[in-house]
Design a protein around this motif. Structure first.
Motif, short mmCIF file in Angstrom:
data_model
loop_
_atom_site.label_atom_id
_atom_site.label_comp_id
_atom_site.label_asym_id
_atom_site.label_seq_id
_atom_site.Cartn_x
_atom_site.Cartn_y
_atom_site.Cartn_z
N MET A 1 5.06 4.19 -1.90
CA MET A 1 4.12 5.27 -2.11
C MET A 1 4.54 6.47 -1.27
SD MET A 1 -0.05 5.55 -1.83
CE MET A 1 -0.29 5.00 -0.18
N ILE A 2 4.26 7.65 -1.79
CA ILE A 2 4.41 8.90 -1.05
C ILE A 2 3.00 9.37 -0.75
CG2 ILE A 2 5.23 11.28 -1.09
CD1 ILE A 2 7.33 10.42 -3.17
N PHE A 3 2.74 9.61 0.53
CA PHE A 3 1.43 10.06 0.96
C PHE A 3 1.56 11.44 1.60
CE2 PHE A 3 -1.80 10.16 4.48
CZ PHE A 3 -2.89 10.42 3.67
N GLU A 56 -9.00 4.99 6.24
CA GLU A 56 -8.26 5.20 4.99
C GLU A 56 -6.93 5.91 5.26
OE1 GLU A 56 -11.33 5.98 1.41
OE2 GLU A 56 -11.60 7.31 3.16
N MET A 57 -6.97 6.89 6.14
CA MET A 57 -5.76 7.63 6.50
C MET A 57 -4.73 6.68 7.10
SD MET A 57 -4.59 10.83 6.57
CE MET A 57 -5.83 12.04 6.89
N ASP A 58 -5.15 5.84 8.03
CA ASP A 58 -4.23 4.88 8.65
C ASP A 58 -3.63 3.94 7.61
OD1 ASP A 58 -4.69 5.98 11.14
OD2 ASP A 58 -6.10 4.41 11.78
N ARG A 59 -4.45 3.45 6.68
CA ARG A 59 -3.95 2.55 5.63
C ARG A 59 -2.90 3.25 4.76
NH1 ARG A 59 -9.06 0.64 5.48
NH2 ARG A 59 -9.73 1.92 3.74
N LYS A 60 -3.18 4.48 4.39
CA LYS A 60 -2.23 5.23 3.56
C LYS A 60 -0.90 5.40 4.30
CE LYS A 60 -4.96 6.37 0.03
NZ LYS A 60 -4.85 5.67 -1.22
N ILE A 61 -0.97 5.75 5.56
CA ILE A 61 0.25 5.95 6.35
C ILE A 61 1.02 4.65 6.48
CG2 ILE A 61 1.11 6.49 8.67
CD1 ILE A 61 -1.16 8.63 8.78
N GLU A 62 0.33 3.58 6.81
CA GLU A 62 0.98 2.28 7.00
C GLU A 62 1.63 1.78 5.71
OE1 GLU A 62 -1.93 -0.36 8.69
OE2 GLU A 62 -2.11 0.88 10.49
N ASN A 63 1.01 2.06 4.55
CA ASN A 63 1.50 1.53 3.28
C ASN A 63 2.43 2.47 2.53
OD1 ASN A 63 0.03 -0.89 3.54
ND2 ASN A 63 -1.81 0.11 2.81
N SER A 64 2.78 3.57 3.14
CA SER A 64 3.64 4.55 2.46
C SER A 64 5.07 4.50 2.97
CB SER A 64 3.08 5.96 2.67
OG SER A 64 1.83 6.08 2.05
N GLU A 65 5.96 4.70 2.03
CA GLU A 65 7.38 4.77 2.38
C GLU A 65 7.72 6.16 2.92
OE1 GLU A 65 11.76 4.37 0.25
OE2 GLU A 65 9.96 4.03 -0.93
#
Length: 170
Positions: A1-3, A56-65
């Protein structure tokens, strides 16, 4: 994912939001999600939300390439702290994205000193940076160059010394 995150500064960051929306077609296999803040440009090609909770922000960062962020230190240092190399697009005064160019100055200084972020000041360079991201990251320092571990060790030693002195006084 790109965040992508533009933070919560009250001035719009339409330049970044619009460019990522336009580039979505270039990356059809990538999931792209944007936190758009107070931007007035409405993305048509990617999922987005104006604001996210810290969790939510932390999850997006952790799960993004790949993480693309504005030049606010709190935003990109969080990414660096996870061992990731963010693409940092600093807000610029000339585009009415901020009150001055402190994000440009700070981002440049961090990139030069620590080599752990990718600064993109000219938005038209974003596509080429995204296309060569893995090659660029291979040459970057992925460690947070902080001194937390050293500080914590020294602090623990001082506490041990104080406790030892207190025991001797008894």
């Amino acid at each position: 994912m790109i965040f992508i995150t533009v933070g919560i500064h009250e001035q719009p960051f339409n330049r970044l939001v619009k460019k990522v929306d336009e580039l979505a077609y270039e990356f059809p296999t990538q999931e792209i999600f944007m936190q758009t803040g107070y931007s007035t440009y409405v993305p048509r090609n990617v999922r987005y939300s104006a604001f996210l909770s810290p969790e939510e922000m932390d999850r997006k960062i952790e799960n993004s390439e790949i993480i693309i962020t504005h030049g606010g230190p709190a935003s990109f240092m969080n990414v660096v702290g996870l061992g990731k190399v963010p693409i940092v697009v600093p807000r610029q005064k000339k585009f009415d994205e901020h009150v001055n160019d402190h994000q440009v100055t700070f981002s440049r200084a961090i990139e030069e000193k620590y080599n752990n972020i990718i600064v993109v000041e000219e938005i038209n360079k974003l596509e080429s940076i995204l296309c060569s991201y893995k090659n660029i990251v291979a040459k970057k320092n992925k460690k947070l160059n902080g001194h937390n571990q050293e500080f914590n060790s020294a602090f623990a030693n001082e506490i041990d010394k104080l406790m030892e002195i207190k025991r001797k006084d008894k």
